[in-house]
Design a protein around this motif. Sequence first.
Motif, PDB file in Angstrom:
ATOM      1  N   THR A 144      43.346   4.894  73.945  1.00 37.68           N
ATOM      2  CA  THR A 144      42.669   4.405  72.752  1.00 37.68           C
ATOM      3  C   THR A 144      43.542   3.381  72.033  1.00 37.68           C
ATOM      4  N   PHE A 145      44.759   3.191  72.557  1.00 38.84           N
ATOM      5  CA  PHE A 145      45.679   2.231  71.939  1.00 38.84           C
ATOM      6  C   PHE A 145      46.518   1.597  73.040  1.00 38.84           C
ATOM      7  N   ILE A 146      46.627   0.277  73.032  1.00 36.81           N
ATOM      8  CA  ILE A 146      47.425  -0.431  74.040  1.00 36.81           C
ATOM      9  C   ILE A 146      48.386  -1.380  73.345  1.00 36.81           C
ATOM     10  N   GLY A 151      57.306   1.194  71.402  1.00 36.57           N
ATOM     11  CA  GLY A 151      57.498   1.765  70.065  1.00 36.57           C
ATOM     12  C   GLY A 151      56.183   1.924  69.316  1.00 36.57           C
ATOM     13  N   ASP A 152      55.287   0.952  69.491  1.00 42.54           N
ATOM     14  CA  ASP A 152      53.983   1.015  68.824  1.00 42.54           C
ATOM     15  C   ASP A 152      53.172   2.193  69.347  1.00 42.54           C
ATOM     16  N   VAL A 153      53.220   2.380  70.668  1.00 42.83           N
ATOM     17  CA  VAL A 153      52.453   3.468  71.281  1.00 42.83           C
ATOM     18  C   VAL A 153      52.992   4.804  70.813  1.00 42.83           C
ATOM     19  N   CYS A 176      51.796  -0.682  77.733  1.00 44.17           N
ATOM     20  CA  CYS A 176      51.538   0.739  77.875  1.00 44.17           C
ATOM     21  C   CYS A 176      50.482   1.149  76.851  1.00 44.17           C
ATOM     22  N   GLY A 177      49.900   2.303  77.107  1.00 42.41           N
ATOM     23  CA  GLY A 177      48.834   2.752  76.234  1.00 42.41           C
ATOM     24  C   GLY A 177      48.924   4.248  76.024  1.00 42.41           C
ATOM     25  N   GLY A 178      48.221   4.738  75.035  1.00 41.60           N
ATOM     26  CA  GLY A 178      48.265   6.172  74.779  1.00 41.60           C
ATOM     27  C   GLY A 178      46.935   6.700  74.279  1.00 41.60           C
ATOM     28  N   VAL A 179      46.736   7.984  74.498  1.00 42.93           N
ATOM     29  CA  VAL A 179      45.554   8.659  73.971  1.00 42.93           C
ATOM     30  C   VAL A 179      45.901  10.138  73.763  1.00 42.93           C
ATOM     31  N   LEU A 180      45.259  10.747  72.760  1.00 43.55           N
ATOM     32  CA  LEU A 180      45.519  12.160  72.461  1.00 43.55           C
ATOM     33  C   LEU A 180      44.310  13.003  72.849  1.00 43.55           C
TER      34      LEU A 180
ATOM     35  N   PHE B  52      51.989 -12.175  66.028  1.00 47.41           N
ATOM     36  CA  PHE B  52      50.544 -12.315  65.906  1.00 47.41           C
ATOM     37  C   PHE B  52      49.788 -11.297  66.751  1.00 47.41           C
ATOM     38  N   LEU B  53      50.352 -10.949  67.902  1.00 46.37           N
ATOM     39  CA  LEU B  53      49.707  -9.921  68.720  1.00 46.37           C
ATOM     40  C   LEU B  53      49.693  -8.593  67.979  1.00 46.37           C
ATOM     41  N   LYS B  54      50.835  -8.264  67.378  1.00 45.45           N
ATOM     42  CA  LYS B  54      50.929  -7.023  66.620  1.00 45.45           C
ATOM     43  C   LYS B  54      49.987  -7.043  65.429  1.00 45.45           C
ATOM     44  N   ALA B  55      50.005  -8.165  64.716  1.00 45.24           N
ATOM     45  CA  ALA B  55      49.155  -8.284  63.535  1.00 45.24           C
ATOM     46  C   ALA B  55      47.698  -8.088  63.939  1.00 45.24           C
ATOM     47  N   TYR B  56      47.329  -8.659  65.070  1.00 44.91           N
ATOM     48  CA  TYR B  56      45.946  -8.531  65.530  1.00 44.91           C
ATOM     49  C   TYR B  56      45.618  -7.078  65.868  1.00 44.91           C
ATOM     50  N   ARG B  57      46.560  -6.420  66.500  1.00 48.51           N
ATOM     51  CA  ARG B  57      46.347  -5.032  66.890  1.00 48.51           C
ATOM     52  C   ARG B  57      46.239  -4.116  65.679  1.00 48.51           C
TER      53      ARG B  57
END
Lengths: 274, 196
Positions: A144-146, A151-153, A176-180, B52-57
């Motif tokens: 649900t997140f890529i 660090g963001d994931v 990378c991506g993550g989902v719970l 910008f990629l982060k901001a978009y996300r």
Amino acid sequence: MDCRKFLELISEAVDDRLQSDLKHQFSHHANICLPCRNEYEVDRITKSIVRATVHRREVPSELYYAVLTEVQKSQSSQRSWLEVIFGEAFLNPAVALVALIMVAVGAVSLLQRENAVPISADKNIIAQSINNFSATMAGVLKPTFISHDPGDVKDYLAKDTPFEVDVAALSGCDWCGGVLSSFNGVKLAHVVYKIGGEGLLYVYQVDINEAMHGTRISLPENAKASLAKTGWYFEQTPDKCNVVLWKHKNTLCAAVSMIEREKMVALLSEKGPW
Amino acid sequence: MLAFFLAIISSTKGLHKEFEREAIPHMDILYNYALRMTGNADDARDLLQETFLKAYRFWDKYEKGTNVRAWLFRIMKNTYINLYRKAVKEPDTVDYNDIQNFYNIIRENSADANDLQEKLFGHLLDDDVTKALESLPEEFRTVVILCDIEGLTYEEIAEFVECPVGTVRSRLHRGRKLLYAKLFEYAKKRGFVGKD
Ligand SMILES: [Zn+2]
């Protein structure tokens, strides 16, 4: 005005932000106190040097469009995760076949729509991980997140997990991506890495106590013994899926991939102690 | 299933439009900040794209109506710190007394401070100043860039870096002083000063 007050106001004076009465007091002190005047001159000169030598630049138009394209691309990767998976995974017919067969024979049995993670009937963590890996390959399990940034994931998953999620910067990782999800009331985190040129790597993550001692999910005894003794465990399925288990703080991680054993272990080892 | 995907596509289209309208126009200031923070065009390029990629996300996390420039700036700053944290050097120790003394000597022979400035730093180039800026610790470098290159007000800077105006003021003072010491060092190395 004393020296302390003068020093405090230096920036404001340099940037011409002082009201007229303060300005007056300020210049009066500058005239009678040489050390303070020097302090002021240093700042004033520095500002004028910066202004005179450093010039603002326009974004090169080629870069401007590159940014727009990247954003556009990231938009399409958000909406067509399925496309991404099909595009990548199905370049390799063998991988595609395995995924399709596993889906067809019902290895991925129940699909919980809201959650984007299929629910396996099996309590066994290894069986669940393998199922989820094939579901990932088939585009059924969708992060649900890529992000390009692990660090963001991690941040995304950490918001809602009672255990420390392990998301590392693996070498050669494109994104990378993550989902719970949850199984029998146990919270699970799923991480998917796209390793350039190697394919997908799926990692199942769950609270270590649930895995080792709980009743709602289970682990085979030999895996438990190996984890307790060495901190990790390896297994290969008949259709050449490699499974690596390790402990990360209070988390049990189970990675599944079709990347060869040596490469996979090397990839996971470089992220630090198991 | 198809309807589900179509719904996602149309909602991301609206989002995309909004992002292009609100965020993209600030690329210029962010690019310049990236240039001054990294000190070279290649890293600035990467930093800008990543930002910008982060901001978009994270666009859904942006609070409508708040300062979008400050929001973008904070994403860039955090990205910068994450990407280049390891590369950040300890600031060199600076001998202020040396500068102070030198300054006093020159002053005695020169009536005009502008004259002095020309004499000391007249030959410094954009590259020297860029390099000197790069050597400042991040918190000082940021305020100097935003104030002296971008021309932002103290209030705007305070919003950008999320600190009180008083902190902006004192960081500017520290930052300029450190920068001066660096520039002075370059000028000395290049033989523009201290030879007579
Ligand atoms: Zn004084």
